[in-house]
Design a protein around this motif. Structure first.
Motif, mmCIF file in Angstrom:
data_model
loop_
_atom_site.group_PDB
_atom_site.id
_atom_site.type_symbol
_atom_site.label_atom_id
_atom_site.label_comp_id
_atom_site.label_asym_id
_atom_site.label_seq_id
_atom_site.Cartn_x
_atom_site.Cartn_y
_atom_site.Cartn_z
ATOM 1 N N VAL A 145 0.870 -1.182 0.000
ATOM 2 C CA VAL A 145 0.000 0.000 0.000
ATOM 3 C C VAL A 145 0.903 1.227 0.000
ATOM 4 C CG1 VAL A 145 -1.773 1.316 1.215
ATOM 5 C CG2 VAL A 145 -1.817 -1.183 1.311
ATOM 6 N N ALA A 146 0.598 2.192 -0.844
ATOM 7 C CA ALA A 146 1.306 3.473 -0.838
ATOM 8 C C ALA A 146 0.268 4.595 -0.767
ATOM 9 C CB ALA A 146 2.171 3.643 -2.081
ATOM 10 N N ILE A 147 0.492 5.535 0.135
ATOM 11 C CA ILE A 147 -0.368 6.715 0.217
ATOM 12 C C ILE A 147 0.328 7.830 -0.547
ATOM 13 C CG2 ILE A 147 -1.563 8.327 1.726
ATOM 14 C CD1 ILE A 147 -1.355 6.247 3.954
ATOM 15 N N VAL A 148 -0.352 8.371 -1.551
ATOM 16 C CA VAL A 148 0.253 9.354 -2.441
ATOM 17 C C VAL A 148 -0.700 10.520 -2.630
ATOM 18 C CG1 VAL A 148 1.549 7.538 -3.645
ATOM 19 C CG2 VAL A 148 -0.658 8.287 -4.550
ATOM 20 N N ALA A 149 -0.175 11.605 -3.209
ATOM 21 C CA ALA A 149 -0.978 12.804 -3.460
ATOM 22 C C ALA A 149 -0.863 13.206 -4.922
ATOM 23 C CB ALA A 149 -0.528 13.955 -2.562
ATOM 24 N N SER A 150 -1.922 13.807 -5.422
ATOM 25 C CA SER A 150 -1.944 14.374 -6.767
ATOM 26 C C SER A 150 -2.544 15.766 -6.664
ATOM 27 C CB SER A 150 -2.777 13.500 -7.705
ATOM 28 O OG SER A 150 -2.872 14.073 -8.998
ATOM 29 N N ARG A 273 -5.296 19.218 -3.235
ATOM 30 C CA ARG A 273 -4.621 17.999 -3.635
ATOM 31 C C ARG A 273 -5.490 16.818 -3.238
ATOM 32 N NH1 ARG A 273 0.554 17.270 0.535
ATOM 33 N NH2 ARG A 273 -0.652 17.199 2.469
ATOM 34 N N GLN A 274 -5.407 15.761 -4.023
ATOM 35 C CA GLN A 274 -6.179 14.547 -3.769
ATOM 36 C C GLN A 274 -5.237 13.489 -3.195
ATOM 37 O OE1 GLN A 274 -9.697 13.669 -4.833
ATOM 38 N NE2 GLN A 274 -9.211 12.087 -3.332
ATOM 39 N N LEU A 275 -5.631 12.891 -2.072
ATOM 40 C CA LEU A 275 -4.854 11.818 -1.475
ATOM 41 C C LEU A 275 -5.448 10.467 -1.864
ATOM 42 C CD1 LEU A 275 -3.733 14.230 0.082
ATOM 43 C CD2 LEU A 275 -3.785 12.837 2.159
ATOM 44 N N TYR A 276 -4.567 9.539 -2.207
ATOM 45 C CA TYR A 276 -4.968 8.197 -2.627
ATOM 46 C C TYR A 276 -4.181 7.144 -1.848
ATOM 47 C CZ TYR A 276 -6.627 10.530 -6.952
ATOM 48 O OH TYR A 276 -7.253 11.343 -7.860
ATOM 49 N N ALA A 277 -4.794 5.969 -1.716
ATOM 50 C CA ALA A 277 -4.056 4.764 -1.359
ATOM 51 C C ALA A 277 -3.921 3.936 -2.626
ATOM 52 C CB ALA A 277 -4.786 3.974 -0.283
ATOM 53 N N VAL A 278 -2.713 3.502 -2.919
ATOM 54 C CA VAL A 278 -2.426 2.786 -4.155
ATOM 55 C C VAL A 278 -2.065 1.341 -3.818
ATOM 56 C CG1 VAL A 278 -1.004 2.742 -6.233
ATOM 57 C CG2 VAL A 278 -1.619 4.925 -5.189
ATOM 58 N N PRO A 287 -4.332 -9.577 1.918
ATOM 59 C CA PRO A 287 -5.687 -9.233 2.375
ATOM 60 C C PRO A 287 -5.718 -8.069 3.351
ATOM 61 C CG PRO A 287 -4.921 -11.306 3.358
ATOM 62 C CD PRO A 287 -3.949 -10.959 2.280
ATOM 63 N N LEU A 288 -4.620 -7.822 4.088
ATOM 64 C CA LEU A 288 -4.631 -6.698 5.018
ATOM 65 C C LEU A 288 -4.632 -5.352 4.287
ATOM 66 C CD1 LEU A 288 -2.211 -7.763 7.890
ATOM 67 C CD2 LEU A 288 -4.699 -7.924 7.780
ATOM 68 N N ALA A 289 -4.249 -5.341 3.011
ATOM 69 C CA ALA A 289 -4.234 -4.084 2.260
ATOM 70 C C ALA A 289 -5.643 -3.517 2.136
ATOM 71 C CB ALA A 289 -3.611 -4.304 0.876
ATOM 72 N N ASP A 290 -6.609 -4.357 1.780
ATOM 73 C CA ASP A 290 -7.993 -3.882 1.656
ATOM 74 C C ASP A 290 -8.524 -3.402 2.993
ATOM 75 O OD1 ASP A 290 -8.179 -4.313 -1.062
ATOM 76 O OD2 ASP A 290 -9.010 -6.335 -0.868
ATOM 77 N N MET A 291 -8.170 -4.107 4.064
ATOM 78 C CA MET A 291 -8.624 -3.684 5.389
ATOM 79 C C MET A 291 -8.045 -2.321 5.745
ATOM 80 S SD MET A 291 -8.170 -5.573 9.078
ATOM 81 C CE MET A 291 -9.196 -6.942 8.539
ATOM 82 N N LEU A 292 -6.749 -2.116 5.460
ATOM 83 C CA LEU A 292 -6.124 -0.836 5.765
ATOM 84 C C LEU A 292 -6.779 0.290 4.989
ATOM 85 C CD1 LEU A 292 -3.880 0.776 7.198
ATOM 86 C CD2 LEU A 292 -2.437 0.341 5.192
ATOM 87 N N ILE A 293 -7.106 0.058 3.734
ATOM 88 C CA ILE A 293 -7.729 1.113 2.924
ATOM 89 C C ILE A 293 -9.079 1.507 3.503
ATOM 90 C CG2 ILE A 293 -8.767 1.580 0.672
ATOM 91 C CD1 ILE A 293 -6.426 -0.091 -0.501
ATOM 92 N N ASP A 294 -9.880 0.527 3.936
ATOM 93 C CA ASP A 294 -11.157 0.851 4.569
ATOM 94 C C ASP A 294 -10.945 1.695 5.821
ATOM 95 O OD1 ASP A 294 -12.607 -0.510 2.651
ATOM 96 O OD2 ASP A 294 -12.728 -2.366 3.810
ATOM 97 N N LEU A 295 -9.939 1.343 6.622
ATOM 98 C CA LEU A 295 -9.660 2.099 7.845
ATOM 99 C C LEU A 295 -9.157 3.501 7.525
ATOM 100 C CD1 LEU A 295 -7.958 -0.737 9.913
ATOM 101 C CD2 LEU A 295 -10.260 0.199 10.233
ATOM 102 N N LEU A 296 -8.328 3.634 6.494
ATOM 103 C CA LEU A 296 -7.844 4.954 6.086
ATOM 104 C C LEU A 296 -9.003 5.839 5.642
ATOM 105 C CD1 LEU A 296 -4.639 3.968 4.076
ATOM 106 C CD2 LEU A 296 -4.692 5.246 6.217
ATOM 107 N N ARG A 297 -9.963 5.260 4.940
ATOM 108 C CA ARG A 297 -11.128 6.045 4.515
ATOM 109 C C ARG A 297 -11.941 6.508 5.719
ATOM 110 N NH1 ARG A 297 -12.622 2.371 -0.801
ATOM 111 N NH2 ARG A 297 -11.679 3.759 -2.336
ATOM 112 N N ASP A 298 -12.045 5.670 6.737
ATOM 113 C CA ASP A 298 -12.750 6.088 7.951
ATOM 114 C C ASP A 298 -12.045 7.285 8.594
ATOM 115 O OD1 ASP A 298 -14.595 4.069 7.634
ATOM 116 O OD2 ASP A 298 -13.617 2.691 9.041
#
Length: 329
Positions: A145-150, A273-278, A287-298
């Motif tokens: 998982v990478a958190i990036v900005a555009s 700027r828009q922040l994304y998880a990649v 499988p923990l990647a999808d879980m982390l993305i859900d938590l990051l969105r929260d």
């Protein structure tokens, strides 16, 4: 001729690292052993492949051609290793994360805390990665998982990489707290960028997407900004604003509320700027990647709600990283 995949991979490593010594370290061989392998490859292929110089090693045209196939060999080897590890259960609890500093300070900790409570045996690692490299690190399999900005435009990831939207991070104007626009109007007053056309600016160093966004916004507002100070740190920018010598455009998430400063929201349309998880498009092995993305969105929703809610007396708003680089804070 029988193609030796090891030779192709070795040439790819020499091209990547720029020296025989570094390539030797990558394959856990001595430099002498690598030199011997290069010599054998040149005999086998009957063409010079490597040019040795005082500053390292470069590939000939023939060497570069073979090295491109070596990358394919290395990627196939990495995929085989990853799939085998998944079969043995090694990947199900591994999560390699790359992020920039503001996200590491404000988005990641609450999400990781919850994830570790749910999976206390998770094998989690975090490294600093600038936004421009995040998707490439995912594509190469070095991160999960990478958190990036555009800045202002949607992120277009490379093939086999997926971008998950997290947060819109608006830019705000940071002013000296005795600035006329700060003292003559209520704190919730939105400013138009053209109101600051005659100001001196602390800005992002040239070459960053955030700097280009700033100049584009100023041009659309009918002026060319007078940039007197350049920095790679939002913290430095805000500290300079606190001296009273300039104003700055800063990400909302990066506000430090430095002494002597205040900030005002910009009227729409405001830069952001828009922040994304990649992640990999197929993240089934992690499988923990999808879980982390859900938590990051929260967490992102909580931060956005804090920004939108009227602040209570004496309350500091969310977003105050320290030492964050402007280009990726």
């Amino acid at each position: 001729m029988v193609v030796d995949p090891g030779q192709l991979r070795l040439l790819a490593l020499i091209e990547r690292h720029g020296s025989l010594t570094a390539a030797a370290h990558a394959v856990q061989l001595t430099p002498a052993a690598v030199t011997q392998q290069v010599a054998k490859a040149e005999r086998d292929w009957q063409v010079p492949l490597v040019i040795r110089g005082p500053r390292g090693a470069t590939l000939t045209a023939a060497g570069a051609l073979l090295a491109s196939h070596g990358l394919t060999v290395e990627e196939a080897s990495d995929r085989a290793e990853a799939e085998l590890a998944a079969l043995l259960g090694h990947l199900s609890l591994r999560l390699r994360i790359g992020t920039f500093q503001a996200a590491a300070l404000h988005l990641l900790p609450p999400a990781l805390t919850t994830l570790r409570h749910r999976h206390p045996d998770a094998d989690v690692s975090v490294i600093d990665v600038v936004s421009g490299r995040g998707a490439d690190e995912i594509g190469a399999g070095r991160l999960d998982v990478a958190i990036v900005a555009s800045w202002g435009t949607p992120l277009v990831p490379p093939p086999h990489v997926r971008a998950h939207s997290l947060l819109l991070d608006p830019m705000v104007v940071v002013l000296p707290d005795d600035h006329p626009l700060a003292t003559s109007q209520p704190a919730d007053t939105e400013l138009h960028l053209e109101q600051l056309r005659d100001e001196s600016w602390v800005s992002i160093v040239g070459g960053h997407a955030a700097r280009q966004q700033f100049h584009d916004a100023a041009r659309e507002s009918g002026f060319t900004p007078t940039v007197r100070f350049e920095t790679e740190s939002y913290d430095v920018a805000q500290a300079l604003v606190g001296t009273g010598i300039a104003v700055a455009l800063v990400s909302r998430l990066a506000l430090t509320h430095a002494p002597g400063t205040t900030h005002r929201e910009l009227a729409h349309p405001r830069p952001y700027r828009q922040l994304y998880a990649v992640t990999k498009t197929d993240a089934s092995l992690t499988p923990l990647a999808d879980m982390l993305i859900d938590l990051l969105r929260d967490v992102a929703r909580d931060i956005t709600a804090t920004w939108e809610a009227p602040p209570r007396e004496g309350q500091r708003s969310a977003g105050a990283p320290h030492g964050a680089p402007v280009s990726d804070s």
